[in-house]
Structure formats: C-alpha cells, structure tokens
Write a protein that holds these residues in place. Sequence first.
Motif, PDB file in Angstrom:
ATOM      1  N   THR A 264      69.030  34.987  21.420  1.00  0.00           N
ATOM      2  CA  THR A 264      69.886  35.166  22.758  1.00  0.00           C
ATOM      3  C   THR A 264      69.035  35.771  23.859  1.00  0.00           C
ATOM      4  O   THR A 264      69.154  35.122  25.026  1.00  0.00           O
ATOM      5  CB  THR A 264      70.974  36.407  22.514  1.00  0.00           C
ATOM      6  OG1 THR A 264      71.807  35.869  21.380  1.00  0.00           O
ATOM      7  CG2 THR A 264      71.858  36.319  23.595  1.00  0.00           C
ATOM      8  N   ARG A 265      67.997  36.521  23.739  1.00  0.00           N
ATOM      9  CA  ARG A 265      67.226  36.992  24.832  1.00  0.00           C
ATOM     10  C   ARG A 265      66.210  36.018  25.376  1.00  0.00           C
ATOM     11  O   ARG A 265      66.108  35.781  26.613  1.00  0.00           O
ATOM     12  CB  ARG A 265      66.251  38.171  24.513  1.00  0.00           C
ATOM     13  CG  ARG A 265      67.008  39.676  23.973  1.00  0.00           C
ATOM     14  CD  ARG A 265      66.088  40.589  23.890  1.00  0.00           C
ATOM     15  NE  ARG A 265      65.064  40.535  22.796  1.00  0.00           N
ATOM     16  CZ  ARG A 265      65.144  40.382  21.464  1.00  0.00           C
ATOM     17  NH1 ARG A 265      66.302  40.859  20.960  1.00  0.00           N
ATOM     18  NH2 ARG A 265      64.186  40.089  20.872  1.00  0.00           N
ATOM     19  N   GLU A 266      65.715  35.132  24.610  1.00  0.00           N
ATOM     20  CA  GLU A 266      64.684  34.238  24.933  1.00  0.00           C
ATOM     21  C   GLU A 266      65.107  32.970  25.153  1.00  0.00           C
ATOM     22  O   GLU A 266      64.463  32.279  26.253  1.00  0.00           O
ATOM     23  CB  GLU A 266      63.569  33.893  23.580  1.00  0.00           C
ATOM     24  CG  GLU A 266      62.952  35.240  23.230  1.00  0.00           C
ATOM     25  CD  GLU A 266      62.144  35.004  21.987  1.00  0.00           C
ATOM     26  OE1 GLU A 266      62.290  33.882  21.485  1.00  0.00           O
ATOM     27  OE2 GLU A 266      61.191  35.952  21.701  1.00  0.00           O
ATOM     28  N   ARG A 267      66.504  32.441  24.660  1.00  0.00           N
ATOM     29  CA  ARG A 267      66.819  31.180  25.090  1.00  0.00           C
ATOM     30  C   ARG A 267      68.340  30.928  25.584  1.00  0.00           C
ATOM     31  O   ARG A 267      68.686  29.973  26.031  1.00  0.00           O
ATOM     32  CB  ARG A 267      66.709  30.306  23.846  1.00  0.00           C
ATOM     33  CG  ARG A 267      65.346  30.411  23.293  1.00  0.00           C
ATOM     34  CD  ARG A 267      64.951  29.404  21.920  1.00  0.00           C
ATOM     35  NE  ARG A 267      63.561  29.551  21.804  1.00  0.00           N
ATOM     36  CZ  ARG A 267      62.650  28.555  22.242  1.00  0.00           C
ATOM     37  NH1 ARG A 267      63.132  27.716  23.082  1.00  0.00           N
ATOM     38  NH2 ARG A 267      61.463  28.502  22.144  1.00  0.00           N
ATOM     39  N   LEU A 268      69.140  32.096  25.724  1.00  0.00           N
ATOM     40  CA  LEU A 268      70.365  31.905  26.200  1.00  0.00           C
ATOM     41  C   LEU A 268      70.456  32.859  27.639  1.00  0.00           C
ATOM     42  O   LEU A 268      70.700  34.085  27.167  1.00  0.00           O
ATOM     43  CB  LEU A 268      71.567  32.068  25.175  1.00  0.00           C
ATOM     44  CG  LEU A 268      71.372  31.221  24.017  1.00  0.00           C
ATOM     45  CD1 LEU A 268      72.559  31.777  23.012  1.00  0.00           C
ATOM     46  CD2 LEU A 268      71.726  29.776  24.290  1.00  0.00           C
ATOM     47  N   SER A 269      70.177  32.358  28.844  1.00  0.00           N
ATOM     48  CA  SER A 269      70.307  33.494  29.824  1.00  0.00           C
ATOM     49  C   SER A 269      72.043  33.230  30.502  1.00  0.00           C
ATOM     50  O   SER A 269      71.947  34.173  31.384  1.00  0.00           O
ATOM     51  CB  SER A 269      69.633  32.592  31.032  1.00  0.00           C
ATOM     52  OG  SER A 269      69.574  31.402  31.418  1.00  0.00           O
ATOM     53  N   ASN A 270      72.658  32.216  30.230  1.00  0.00           N
ATOM     54  CA  ASN A 270      73.994  32.267  30.847  1.00  0.00           C
ATOM     55  C   ASN A 270      75.151  32.837  29.956  1.00  0.00           C
ATOM     56  O   ASN A 270      74.720  32.798  28.687  1.00  0.00           O
ATOM     57  CB  ASN A 270      74.429  30.931  31.305  1.00  0.00           C
ATOM     58  CG  ASN A 270      73.562  30.093  32.391  1.00  0.00           C
ATOM     59  OD1 ASN A 270      73.371  30.867  33.468  1.00  0.00           O
ATOM     60  ND2 ASN A 270      72.751  29.204  32.082  1.00  0.00           N
ATOM     61  N   ASP A 271      76.140  33.297  30.499  1.00  0.00           N
ATOM     62  CA  ASP A 271      77.369  33.852  29.637  1.00  0.00           C
ATOM     63  C   ASP A 271      78.513  33.343  30.363  1.00  0.00           C
ATOM     64  O   ASP A 271      79.266  33.741  31.143  1.00  0.00           O
ATOM     65  CB  ASP A 271      77.237  35.039  29.682  1.00  0.00           C
ATOM     66  CG  ASP A 271      78.389  35.983  28.949  1.00  0.00           C
ATOM     67  OD1 ASP A 271      78.870  35.302  27.873  1.00  0.00           O
ATOM     68  OD2 ASP A 271      78.742  37.243  29.052  1.00  0.00           O
TER      69      ASP A 271
ATOM     70  N   ALA B 112      81.943  44.906  19.556  1.00  0.00           N
ATOM     71  CA  ALA B 112      81.343  44.674  20.758  1.00  0.00           C
ATOM     72  C   ALA B 112      79.894  44.791  21.061  1.00  0.00           C
ATOM     73  O   ALA B 112      79.350  44.206  22.033  1.00  0.00           O
ATOM     74  CB  ALA B 112      82.198  45.751  21.679  1.00  0.00           C
ATOM     75  N   GLY B 113      79.050  45.298  20.182  1.00  0.00           N
ATOM     76  CA  GLY B 113      77.760  45.560  20.416  1.00  0.00           C
ATOM     77  C   GLY B 113      76.901  44.409  20.192  1.00  0.00           C
ATOM     78  O   GLY B 113      75.686  44.243  20.600  1.00  0.00           O
ATOM     79  N   ARG B 114      77.678  43.499  19.461  1.00  0.00           N
ATOM     80  CA  ARG B 114      76.976  42.373  18.819  1.00  0.00           C
ATOM     81  C   ARG B 114      77.481  40.990  19.384  1.00  0.00           C
ATOM     82  O   ARG B 114      76.909  39.885  19.136  1.00  0.00           O
ATOM     83  CB  ARG B 114      76.871  42.250  17.384  1.00  0.00           C
ATOM     84  CG  ARG B 114      76.238  43.341  16.745  1.00  0.00           C
ATOM     85  CD  ARG B 114      76.377  43.352  15.143  1.00  0.00           C
ATOM     86  NE  ARG B 114      75.674  44.403  14.591  1.00  0.00           N
ATOM     87  CZ  ARG B 114      74.183  44.067  13.864  1.00  0.00           C
ATOM     88  NH1 ARG B 114      73.711  43.051  14.107  1.00  0.00           N
ATOM     89  NH2 ARG B 114      73.852  45.109  13.347  1.00  0.00           N
ATOM     90  N   ALA B 115      78.559  40.901  20.249  1.00  0.00           N
ATOM     91  CA  ALA B 115      79.472  39.877  20.796  1.00  0.00           C
ATOM     92  C   ALA B 115      78.514  38.932  21.681  1.00  0.00           C
ATOM     93  O   ALA B 115      78.403  37.663  21.443  1.00  0.00           O
ATOM     94  CB  ALA B 115      80.618  40.219  21.475  1.00  0.00           C
ATOM     95  N   HIS B 116      77.532  39.748  22.429  1.00  0.00           N
ATOM     96  CA  HIS B 116      76.664  38.531  23.057  1.00  0.00           C
ATOM     97  C   HIS B 116      75.695  37.872  22.373  1.00  0.00           C
ATOM     98  O   HIS B 116      75.162  36.817  22.829  1.00  0.00           O
ATOM     99  CB  HIS B 116      75.770  39.486  24.092  1.00  0.00           C
ATOM    100  CG  HIS B 116      74.848  40.378  23.440  1.00  0.00           C
ATOM    101  ND1 HIS B 116      75.140  41.455  22.638  1.00  0.00           N
ATOM    102  CD2 HIS B 116      73.573  40.496  23.569  1.00  0.00           C
ATOM    103  CE1 HIS B 116      74.286  41.966  22.238  1.00  0.00           C
ATOM    104  NE2 HIS B 116      73.296  41.454  22.764  1.00  0.00           N
TER     105      HIS B 116
END
Length: 328
Positions: A165-172, A263-267
Amino acid sequence: MRLGVLDVGSNTVHLLVVDARRGGHPTPAYSEKSVLRLAEAVGNNGKLSDKGANSLLDAVTSAKDAARRLEVDHILAFATSAIREARNGEKVLQKVRKETGVHLSVLSGDDEARLTFLAVRRWFGWSAGRLLCLDIGGGSLEIAVGVDESPDLALSVPLGAGRLTRERLSNDPPSRKEIAELREYVEGTLDPVAEGVAEAGEIDRAVATSKTFRTLARLSGAAPSAAGPRVRRVLTLNGLRQVTEFISRISATDLAELEGVSAGRAHQLLAGAVVAEAAMRRLGLTEVEICPWALREGVILQRLDWLDSGIQDPSLPEVVTDRQPANA
C-alpha cells in the motif's frame, strides 16, 4: 502456567495471554492491542522515527504492566518485519530493553512461516495431511508447506499488505492503472514461490491465517468472529475476486464502515486482497480454510514443547520476565 506473547508487528503491538499446560490446549485469558503502524514510521532513510520508537516504548511498557497485573509467569516477546528491516532496529530494541527490561527477539521471515505452520498443524491435526499455509502480514507474505510439524518449505516474501500500500498505491481508492501494476508486480514476485511449492508435493489442505485473510473471508460471507473460533470458515477464489473488485472502488474511510473491517487496516485491505488472489491463483487453489491460530499461538506451542524436552530452540523468542519481577 500463564504465558504472555508480545508480538511487535508492522501494524500492531499485540499482547496475548493464555493459560497453558504441557500437553494441553492453550486457553486465551486476555488480549491487548495497540495500533502503531510501525512500518509507516520508517522514513526514506530506512530508520524508524523517534516518534515511532517512543510509541513502541509506550506500548511495550503498557503490555508489561498488563502482564504484571495478570500475574503472567513468562512473557515471550518478539518483533517481525518492521523492526527487522529498519536500519536502526537494533538501536531501538536496545532502548526498549534498557527502559522496560523486555528483550524483543527479532524473528526471521522463515521463522515466522515455520512457527505459524506449527500452529496450523496443531489446530487441524495429522488428518489434514500435507498442509499449505499462507499468512499475509503488514510487511511480508509467509508460505509454508509440509506433512510434519516442521514444514518442508518455509519462506517469506516482501508482499505484505501495508508495504505494498505504501509503495504502490498512492490514491484512495487506487486507480485502475495502480491496481494493474500492483498485480503484475505481485505475480512476478510469486513466480519462483509457486515453483517451489509445486516441487514440495501435492497439497491435501490449503489454509490461510492472519487478519487480512479473516477480513476477506468475512466480506465474502464467512461467519463473524462472534460465532467462535471453531466455526468452519472458507475463502473461495471466486468469492475473493468479487470482494477485491468491490473494495477496489471505494475509499478506505467507506471500507472501514463495513462489518468485519478494522479501521486501522482498511487502507491496506485492497493490497492484501490482491496478494491473496494472486497467491491462490498461482498456487492453483480454489479455496483456503481460515485457521484461528497463527504466529502467536505457534510461539506458545514451541515454548511448551521446549518445556517438555528441556532443550531450548535458539529460534524461539527469549523468555524476558517471570512472575516474581512482574509482581515487584
């Protein structure tokens, strides 16, 4: 005997306390969790930030206080990929040890896979035959295969849900291009893994552990946690594909509103879903069964085995405190 396991992971610091005896079933007595997201506190220089280190120190102190209050006999404390990969990880561990007295052992990825496999084997028993175990963490994916209590193959690859998520997904939510590129990267990383698993022999039972897999199974229709750990829960490849397509279209905030999603892992759930789907497809799995036991239970079982044999396994996290100082 009352045992505590302190697990410092990429996302959380989790204290699990169980009542255990030789040859007996470890019975959960207490659980305490702090969401720190340590992996996200590692800067571009590869070092854990001062804020992250101080948060870890506070969480370990809180866990030790809880262990003292609960009259825990022994605490087994370990850290995984976030601390393992931080350039200043050893310095942070020394600070924790100096200020709390808690010695955090750093597990290798292979040891994570091995200990998780032990827990899965004990849960399902010998009748499960040759087991394949998948575990998606925040920093890595662990895979183990075997017919005994010690796996024939145990390995770790850097395909954790938080890391990707940190390295490859920048949009939400992420763009279609980001997701496609993530899939390509994950599948390429899994190519040699799939070859190794195939060489290990035919699989009788495929099992998945970890919060990521449990959440994906819940979203696909598996029983909620309130139904208890002994309810059979399965995640099918078809169900996973549907869940992945659905969650790829909504924001992390909206995803956190769904039942069963933390909630802490949804992203980071979408990245975890991509890894789960790619792993199942590359390994030829149409479904995986969810096991409620994982790494922490494996550490406990290994400790109990050591008590029986009288021979310490050097890969086992160190016993860091006992009832006497805990009550001091």
